[in-house]
Design an enzyme around this catalytic site. Structure first.
Site, mmCIF file in Angstrom:
data_model
loop_
_atom_site.group_PDB
_atom_site.id
_atom_site.type_symbol
_atom_site.label_atom_id
_atom_site.label_comp_id
_atom_site.label_asym_id
_atom_site.label_seq_id
_atom_site.Cartn_x
_atom_site.Cartn_y
_atom_site.Cartn_z
ATOM 1 N N TYR A 127 0.686 -1.345 0.241
ATOM 2 C CA TYR A 127 0.390 -0.375 -0.327
ATOM 3 C C TYR A 127 0.972 1.536 -0.308
ATOM 4 O O TYR A 127 1.976 1.608 0.627
ATOM 5 C CB TYR A 127 -1.277 -0.020 1.203
ATOM 6 C CG TYR A 127 -1.976 1.214 1.438
ATOM 7 C CD1 TYR A 127 -3.099 0.387 0.306
ATOM 8 C CD2 TYR A 127 -1.707 2.538 1.549
ATOM 9 C CE1 TYR A 127 -4.440 1.317 0.654
ATOM 10 C CE2 TYR A 127 -2.141 3.488 1.641
ATOM 11 C CZ TYR A 127 -3.468 2.806 1.100
ATOM 12 O OH TYR A 127 -4.755 4.341 0.425
ATOM 13 N N GLN A 188 -10.492 0.067 1.374
ATOM 14 C CA GLN A 188 -11.008 -0.545 0.650
ATOM 15 C C GLN A 188 -9.940 -1.502 -0.231
ATOM 16 O O GLN A 188 -10.372 -2.328 -1.176
ATOM 17 C CB GLN A 188 -11.900 -0.118 -0.430
ATOM 18 C CG GLN A 188 -11.243 1.576 -1.321
ATOM 19 C CD GLN A 188 -11.588 2.561 -0.755
ATOM 20 O OE1 GLN A 188 -11.769 2.463 0.617
ATOM 21 N NE2 GLN A 188 -11.301 3.278 -1.768
ATOM 22 N N ASN A 211 -3.540 5.926 6.615
ATOM 23 C CA ASN A 211 -4.188 6.260 7.757
ATOM 24 C C ASN A 211 -5.024 5.660 8.043
ATOM 25 O O ASN A 211 -4.540 4.179 8.195
ATOM 26 C CB ASN A 211 -4.966 7.444 6.781
ATOM 27 C CG ASN A 211 -5.929 6.478 6.068
ATOM 28 O OD1 ASN A 211 -6.358 5.532 6.083
ATOM 29 N ND2 ASN A 211 -6.382 7.868 5.039
ATOM 30 N N SER A 234 5.180 9.355 12.924
ATOM 31 C CA SER A 234 6.333 9.187 12.874
ATOM 32 C C SER A 234 7.079 10.041 14.134
ATOM 33 O O SER A 234 6.242 10.477 15.353
ATOM 34 C CB SER A 234 7.203 9.860 12.367
ATOM 35 O OG SER A 234 8.379 9.461 11.883
ATOM 36 N N GLN A 256 11.186 14.787 11.697
ATOM 37 C CA GLN A 256 9.946 14.249 12.323
ATOM 38 C C GLN A 256 8.334 15.076 12.167
ATOM 39 O O GLN A 256 7.257 14.711 11.997
ATOM 40 C CB GLN A 256 10.131 13.769 13.506
ATOM 41 C CG GLN A 256 11.528 12.490 12.955
ATOM 42 C CD GLN A 256 11.725 11.817 11.543
ATOM 43 O OE1 GLN A 256 10.314 10.880 11.477
ATOM 44 N NE2 GLN A 256 11.807 11.933 10.330
ATOM 45 N N HIS A 259 6.185 15.560 10.022
ATOM 46 C CA HIS A 259 5.346 14.911 9.114
ATOM 47 C C HIS A 259 3.781 15.125 9.271
ATOM 48 O O HIS A 259 3.033 14.527 8.567
ATOM 49 C CB HIS A 259 6.090 13.259 9.973
ATOM 50 C CG HIS A 259 6.592 12.865 8.669
ATOM 51 N ND1 HIS A 259 6.641 12.442 7.637
ATOM 52 C CD2 HIS A 259 8.170 12.367 8.898
ATOM 53 C CE1 HIS A 259 7.530 11.353 6.536
ATOM 54 N NE2 HIS A 259 8.604 11.641 8.151
ATOM 55 N N GLU A 324 10.661 4.943 17.383
ATOM 56 C CA GLU A 324 10.979 4.598 16.056
ATOM 57 C C GLU A 324 12.257 5.044 15.236
ATOM 58 O O GLU A 324 13.333 3.440 15.298
ATOM 59 C CB GLU A 324 10.198 5.011 15.239
ATOM 60 C CG GLU A 324 10.104 5.160 13.692
ATOM 61 C CD GLU A 324 9.194 5.769 13.021
ATOM 62 O OE1 GLU A 324 8.923 5.446 12.123
ATOM 63 O OE2 GLU A 324 8.263 6.711 13.575
ATOM 64 N N GLU A 412 -0.200 -37.174 28.123
ATOM 65 C CA GLU A 412 -0.629 -36.385 28.192
ATOM 66 C C GLU A 412 -2.828 -36.538 27.552
ATOM 67 O O GLU A 412 -3.280 -35.597 27.090
ATOM 68 C CB GLU A 412 -0.674 -35.790 26.887
ATOM 69 C CG GLU A 412 1.038 -34.572 26.644
ATOM 70 C CD GLU A 412 1.570 -33.715 25.748
ATOM 71 O OE1 GLU A 412 0.614 -33.584 24.519
ATOM 72 O OE2 GLU A 412 2.686 -33.100 25.846
#
Length: 426
Positions: A127, A188, A211, A234, A256, A259, A324, A412
């Site tokens: 993606y 989707q 997202n 981030s 950062q 972002h 991160e 067992e």
């Protein structure tokens, strides 16, 4: 920026009590995503067309992006950008090739062979986010490790726009070696990759950022397909003492913060003077930053200066944060690697600025966020393979093991297990 000072124990307690990670009420989003997934399962391509019109304001006749369109996009990109992407590709390959693992077989006992096969996934979906920004570097970071692992089919999806997919994204897809590109985005697209439609093939694993709707969809289809991770905003953590350059630190924190308004920028230091200098530098640099509105809000709400009483306390606090990206801006920083327990990607010294890793060093920039570096790893070749175990026993070897196997099976309460071995000697 928020400021925390005091003993290590006090700082850790404050961090735990004042966590400012955004914990959105996702119940409504979960329901919306569930509906989208069900519609894609039931209606396939028709659902994708309806959602593209509803969410992206684009009517799609054909989801697949032709090879000719990819070539044309590539040709329109500036030659110096192509050269930079090729340089990044070369470094990503040289780094990730070292992550490859190999089959093994052992015959330590007479009549017994044990081994492991390392098998590439058959197909992977990548993606690539759309919206206001294009991230060709993320195409390379997600696709190249899969290619090195031996994945045969790599399907890329990215949201459609009225002006088409950005040329630089198409160029990155060509350079990285994507098999097919489809113009579909959002939850989707994840559903299409997980279940397949008339046009888009089902894949074995889905990777890549997105997202909250994309992240939620990945979470909901996990189990039917594999996923890389659920990534949050981030973040960067910097460990520095009085020897560090405040201009560099401020610039890296802002790298950062720009972002996302939810991005976290954290400095941990044992020097109050450095903290003051960095804060002034941030204010100065923000004045001319094109994405000032985003970075300023992130710094205000999620930025943090942490001043510890001891040198070792800096590492204790940062290990608890598990950032991160982690920069160590200390003299001889490599000497402190053994103090790091939790971090996605580590940058040593004042010239290893975090953007080096984002674009060119070859290390991966798909990283665990929100403290998940305590148990997750950066995306790598190992994410695109699976392992199968191999066992072979001769009759003599099984005879030697028979008593232990049947004893444990009956312990067992699994009589059929025991008989499955014993029948071979009747």
């Amino acid at each position: 920026m928020r400021r925390l000072t005091g003993s290590t124990a006090a700082i850790l307690a404050a961090l735990n009590a004042e966590q400012k990670f955004v914990q959105e009420d996702n119940r409504q989003i979960e329901k919306q995503v569930q509906t989208i997934i069900q519609q894609v399962i039931q209606k396939g391509d028709q659902a994708l067309k309806e959602y593209s019109k509803q969410f992206d304001k684009v009517e799609i006749a054909d989801f697949i992006v032709s090879k000719q369109s990819i070539e044309q996009g590539y040709e329109r990109v500036e030659k110096e950008v192509i050269a930079a992407l090729e340089a990044a590709k070369e470094n990503i390959i040289s780094y990730h090739q070292k992550q490859k693992q190999y089959d093994f077989m052992d015959t330590e006992k007479n009549g017994v062979l044990r081994g492991q096969l390392v098998l590439p996934l058959k197909s992977v979906g990548v993606y690539v986010p759309g919206g206001t920004a294009a991230y060709p570097s993320s195409v390379l970071m997600n696709v190249i490790p899969a290619k090195i692992a031996g994945v045969k089919e790599i399907i890329m999806v990215t949201p459609p726009t009225l002006t088409g997919i950005p040329d630089v994204i198409l160029a990155a897809a060509k350079i990285a070696g994507v098999s097919k590109v489809f113009q579909v985005g959002g939850a989707q697209a994840i559903a299409a990759l997980a279940y397949g439609t008339q046009t888009i093939p089902k894949v074995d694993k889905i990777v890549g950022p997105g997202n909250i709707y994309v992240a939620t969809a990945k979470k909901q289809v996990f189990g039917l397909v594999g996923i890389d991770m659920i990534a949050g905003p981030s973040e960067i953590g910097i460990i520095a003492d009085c020897s560090a350059n405040p201009t560099y630190i401020a610039a890296d924190l802002l790298s950062q913060a720009e972002h996302d308004i939810l991005a976290r920028a954290i400095l941990v230091t044992n020097s109050s003077a450095l903290a003051e200098q960095v804060e002034k530098e941030i204010e100065r640099q923000l004045r001319t930053l094109p994405r000032k509105a985003i970075a300023e809000q992130a710094i205000k709400n999620y930025g943090c200066m942490i001043i510890t009483e001891t040198f070792d306390g800096m590492f204790t606090v940062m290990n608890d944060i598990a950032p991160e990206h982690l920069e160590i801006q200390l003299t001889d920083p490599i000497n402190y690697l053994n103090k790091i327990e939790n971090a996605g990607s580590i940058f040593l010294g004042e010239y290893a600025s975090e953007p080096v890793g984002d674009y060119l060093s070859g290390t991966n920039h798909v990283l665990p966020t929100s403290g998940t570096a305590k148990f997750y790893s950066p995306l790598g070749v190992y994410d695109f393979v699976k392992y199968s175990q191999v066992t072979h026993y001769t009759k003599e070897a099984l005879a030697n093991a028979k008593e232990a196997i049947t004893l444990l099976a009956r312990k067992e309460g699994l009589e059929a297990h025991a008989r499955a071995v014993e029948c071979r000697f009747e």
